[in-house]
Design a protein around this motif. Structure first.
Motif, PDB file in Angstrom:
ATOM      1  N   THR A   1       0.811  -1.211   0.000  1.00 55.75           N
ATOM      2  CA  THR A   1       0.000   0.000   0.000  1.00 55.75           C
ATOM      3  C   THR A   1       0.848   1.267   0.000  1.00 55.75           C
ATOM      4  O   THR A   1       1.666   1.474   0.878  1.00 55.75           O
TER       5      THR A   1
ATOM      6  N   ARG B   1       1.422   5.339   0.542  1.00 57.49           N
ATOM      7  CA  ARG B   1       0.921   6.313   1.521  1.00 57.49           C
ATOM      8  C   ARG B   1       0.671   7.638   0.819  1.00 57.49           C
ATOM      9  O   ARG B   1       1.509   8.101   0.040  1.00 57.49           O
TER      10      ARG B   1
ATOM     11  N   ILE C   1       5.861   4.711   5.113  1.00 59.74           N
ATOM     12  CA  ILE C   1       5.111   3.879   6.055  1.00 59.74           C
ATOM     13  C   ILE C   1       4.711   4.760   7.218  1.00 59.74           C
ATOM     14  O   ILE C   1       5.556   5.325   7.910  1.00 59.74           O
ATOM     15  N   ALA C   2       3.405   4.904   7.434  1.00 60.97           N
ATOM     16  CA  ALA C   2       2.910   5.709   8.547  1.00 60.97           C
ATOM     17  C   ALA C   2       2.677   4.798   9.735  1.00 60.97           C
ATOM     18  O   ALA C   2       2.224   3.662   9.591  1.00 60.97           O
TER      19      ALA C   2
END
Length: 178
Positions: free
Chosen positions: A90, A92, A166-167
């Motif tokens: 995914t 961001r 990447i959060a």
């Protein structure tokens, strides 16, 4: 002002022996947001740039659009004639709401061709769900000093430290001990 007039009307009606009818049922309102028609989003910048040659190792692919984008609408994949990227699943969407970043690893002596919106369903789209035009991003990786840290990959992509691909997940609330 309107409340005073309503109160005065009710008071006068009561004094004259008439009864005021007040509607006590709530009025249902649909929670629908209608977005104005928009043009399809356009890619205004990428890293790597189209046709660029980069070093192997850690890569943060960056795709910036000309308008605010839907954070849950995206797709990317390998385009014909290219090597598949090794990436997290995914991307961001950054705080500017226009730029997506994706953490990947690339190998030496390869040509990568990344299809953005190669599949129409679920592809990159703006807040009005108007999809971006498909694009194939092509770049090459040559032998050289590999990028071995996210910090170096961020710098190469022109990103700040708070724009990592990447959060962190939000921390769960602290519950008091019983």
């Amino acid at each position: 002002m309107i409340l005073r007039a309503l109160a005065l009307t009710v008071l006068l009606a009561s004094a004259s022996g008439a009864t005021a009818q007040v509607r006590e049922e709530p009025t249902a309102v649909s929670p629908v947001t209608v977005m104005p028609p928009t043009l399809p989003p356009k890619v205004v910048a990428t890293y790597p740039a189209q046709g660029e040659t980069i070093a192997p190792g850690v890569l943060i692919v960056k795709v910036a659009f000309d308008q605010k984008m839907n954070p849950r609408a995206w797709n990317y994949g390998v385009a014909e004639g290219g090597e598949p990227l090794e990436c997290i699943k995914t991307p961001r969407l950054l705080n500017d709401q226009k730029t997506f970043v994706l953490l990947c690893r690339v190998l030496s002596n390869r040509t990568y061709r990344v299809a953005l919106n190669g599949e129409r369903a679920g592809g990159f789209a703006n807040l009005g769900d108007n999809p971006a035009e498909p694009l194939v991003l092509t770049f090459q990786v040559v032998r050289g000093e590999p990028v071995t840290s996210i910090a170096r990959a961020l710098k190469a992509a022109g990103l700040k430290s708070d724009e990592e691909p990447i959060a962190e997940a939000p921390k769960p609330p602290v519950r008091p001990a019983p």
